[in-house]
Motif scaffolding. Structure first.
Motif, mmCIF file in Angstrom:
data_model
loop_
_atom_site.group_PDB
_atom_site.id
_atom_site.type_symbol
_atom_site.label_atom_id
_atom_site.label_comp_id
_atom_site.label_asym_id
_atom_site.label_seq_id
_atom_site.Cartn_x
_atom_site.Cartn_y
_atom_site.Cartn_z
ATOM 1 N N GLY A 139 12.146 -4.027 16.438
ATOM 2 C CA GLY A 139 11.261 -5.176 16.309
ATOM 3 C C GLY A 139 11.903 -6.310 15.523
ATOM 4 N N ASP A 140 12.580 -5.971 14.430
ATOM 5 C CA ASP A 140 13.239 -6.990 13.608
ATOM 6 C C ASP A 140 14.336 -7.710 14.393
ATOM 7 O OD1 ASP A 140 11.604 -6.230 11.559
ATOM 8 O OD2 ASP A 140 13.154 -5.174 10.414
ATOM 9 N N TYR A 141 15.105 -6.952 15.160
ATOM 10 C CA TYR A 141 16.215 -7.561 15.902
ATOM 11 C C TYR A 141 15.692 -8.506 16.990
ATOM 12 C CZ TYR A 141 18.822 -3.724 13.725
ATOM 13 O OH TYR A 141 19.372 -2.840 12.838
ATOM 14 N N ILE A 142 14.633 -8.113 17.656
ATOM 15 C CA ILE A 142 14.075 -8.980 18.706
ATOM 16 C C ILE A 142 13.479 -10.244 18.085
ATOM 17 C CG2 ILE A 142 12.270 -9.163 20.464
ATOM 18 C CD1 ILE A 142 12.797 -6.158 21.030
ATOM 19 N N SER A 143 12.797 -10.100 16.952
ATOM 20 C CA SER A 143 12.269 -11.276 16.252
ATOM 21 C C SER A 143 13.403 -12.203 15.826
ATOM 22 C CB SER A 143 11.456 -10.848 15.027
ATOM 23 O OG SER A 143 10.314 -10.103 15.390
ATOM 24 N N SER A 144 14.478 -11.616 15.302
ATOM 25 C CA SER A 144 15.632 -12.419 14.898
ATOM 26 C C SER A 144 16.276 -13.093 16.100
ATOM 27 C CB SER A 144 16.663 -11.535 14.176
ATOM 28 O OG SER A 144 16.149 -11.029 12.970
ATOM 29 N N GLY A 145 16.330 -12.370 17.231
ATOM 30 C CA GLY A 145 16.892 -12.943 18.440
ATOM 31 C C GLY A 145 16.124 -14.173 18.882
ATOM 32 N N PHE A 146 14.798 -14.120 18.758
ATOM 33 C CA PHE A 146 13.976 -15.275 19.136
ATOM 34 C C PHE A 146 14.182 -16.429 18.166
ATOM 35 C CE2 PHE A 146 9.739 -17.451 19.446
ATOM 36 C CZ PHE A 146 9.964 -17.980 20.711
ATOM 37 N N GLU A 147 14.338 -16.112 16.877
ATOM 38 C CA GLU A 147 14.595 -17.161 15.895
ATOM 39 C C GLU A 147 15.947 -17.824 16.153
ATOM 40 O OE1 GLU A 147 12.550 -18.418 13.562
ATOM 41 O OE2 GLU A 147 11.066 -17.125 14.534
ATOM 42 N N ILE A 148 16.958 -17.022 16.503
ATOM 43 C CA ILE A 148 18.275 -17.570 16.832
ATOM 44 C C ILE A 148 18.160 -18.494 18.034
ATOM 45 C CG2 ILE A 148 20.559 -16.951 17.756
ATOM 46 C CD1 ILE A 148 20.339 -14.365 16.053
ATOM 47 N N PHE A 149 17.424 -18.061 19.044
ATOM 48 C CA PHE A 149 17.233 -18.889 20.232
ATOM 49 C C PHE A 149 16.566 -20.210 19.873
ATOM 50 C CE2 PHE A 149 14.129 -20.282 23.418
ATOM 51 C CZ PHE A 149 14.994 -20.653 24.447
ATOM 52 N N LYS A 150 15.499 -20.165 19.066
ATOM 53 C CA LYS A 150 14.753 -21.379 18.734
ATOM 54 C C LYS A 150 15.613 -22.402 17.999
ATOM 55 C CE LYS A 150 11.227 -19.716 16.525
ATOM 56 N NZ LYS A 150 9.913 -19.716 15.800
ATOM 57 N N LYS A 151 16.570 -21.931 17.192
ATOM 58 C CA LYS A 151 17.394 -22.849 16.415
ATOM 59 C C LYS A 151 18.396 -23.625 17.265
ATOM 60 C CE LYS A 151 16.927 -20.401 12.021
ATOM 61 N NZ LYS A 151 17.605 -19.621 10.957
ATOM 62 N N ASN A 152 18.627 -23.163 18.498
ATOM 63 C CA ASN A 152 19.521 -23.897 19.398
ATOM 64 C C ASN A 152 19.039 -23.704 20.838
ATOM 65 O OD1 ASN A 152 21.622 -25.372 20.448
ATOM 66 N ND2 ASN A 152 23.233 -23.917 19.919
ATOM 67 N N ALA A 153 17.743 -23.896 21.048
ATOM 68 C CA ALA A 153 17.151 -23.616 22.357
ATOM 69 C C ALA A 153 17.807 -24.420 23.468
ATOM 70 C CB ALA A 153 15.643 -23.892 22.321
ATOM 71 N N GLY A 154 18.039 -25.702 23.211
ATOM 72 C CA GLY A 154 18.652 -26.543 24.243
ATOM 73 C C GLY A 154 20.020 -26.058 24.646
ATOM 74 N N GLY A 155 20.823 -25.682 23.671
ATOM 75 C CA GLY A 155 22.165 -25.194 23.959
ATOM 76 C C GLY A 155 22.145 -23.883 24.724
#
Length: 217
Positions: free
Chosen positions: A22-38
């Motif tokens: 659960g933590d890794y998937i949440s972190s994965g989404f946070e990583i995505f949000k920080k550079n969603a366009g890229g």
């Protein structure tokens, strides 16, 4: 075992760890949000490249497949390179997604050799293929982060993940389900779920192996 950088690989193999899905998937989404366009833009680029290669295959088989084999490792590494930079709170640029070509040979080899072994494993009653597909999860990140050669990266990933293989299998299964859900949304959901999945793997790597601040990315 050989030591890469300041971290003893033998020491890492002696440690126990917990797979926090659960933590890794949440972190994965946070990583995505920080550079969603890229991330979305790069995913679109990969889709277009694959479509072009499919057309080449139709016209001059198997040229497209050969090109795909040559570039898939460094291109796939682009997601991890940017995810690692985000985890280190560093600025990212779209060109970072293509920096895998700066370390071409080991990334190509780890993609080629692991793919061949996984394929052979699936031919041999499927179960060996599943085992290797899960066990090589960290092979590409290890080449990038530790500058390991392809075989050392594959073997270290296999040994480390085998300590908690069934938990990693569960992690991988959840990622497959997430991408399946993304595919159901007319395929557009994959623009989010693919980079999210790689971000989750990057987060797992950072948690279990560690991600030192001193690195090229």
């Amino acid at each position: 075992m050989e030591s890469y950088g300041s971290t003893s690989l033998e020491g890492l193999l002696q440690k126990s760890y917990t797979v926090k899905i659960g933590d890794y998937i949440s972190s994965g989404f946070e990583i995505f949000k920080k550079n969603a366009g890229g991330f979305i833009g790069f995913t679109v680029v990969l889709v277009l490249i694959n479509l072009v290669l499919a057309k080449i295959n139709e016209a001059a088989s198997p040229v497209g497949s050969l090109i795909s084999l040559l570039i898939s490792g460094p291109l796939n590494a682009g997601f991890l390179i940017v995810a690692f930079k985000v985890l280190r709170n560093r600025e990212t640029a779209f060109g970072d997604f293509f920096r895998g070509f700066n370390n071409y040979v080991p990334l190509f080899l780890v993609s080629l050799v692991s793919g061949v072994l996984i394929g052979l494993g699936f031919v041999l009653l499927i179960i060996p293929g599943i085992y290797l597909a899960v066990s090589y999860t960290f092979a590409l990140p290890l080449v990038l982060d530790k500058k390991m050669n392809f075989w050392d990266a594959m073997e270290f990933s296999r040994k480390l993940i085998s300590k908690n293989w069934f938990s990693f299998f569960g992690f991988g299964f959840v990622l497959v389900l997430i991408n399946f859900a993304g595919a159901l949304l007319l395929g557009l959901g994959l623009l989010v779920t693919i980079p999210l999945s790689v971000g989750a793997i990057a987060a797992a790597y950072a948690d279990i192996v560690g991600l030192p601040a001193s690195s090229d990315f």
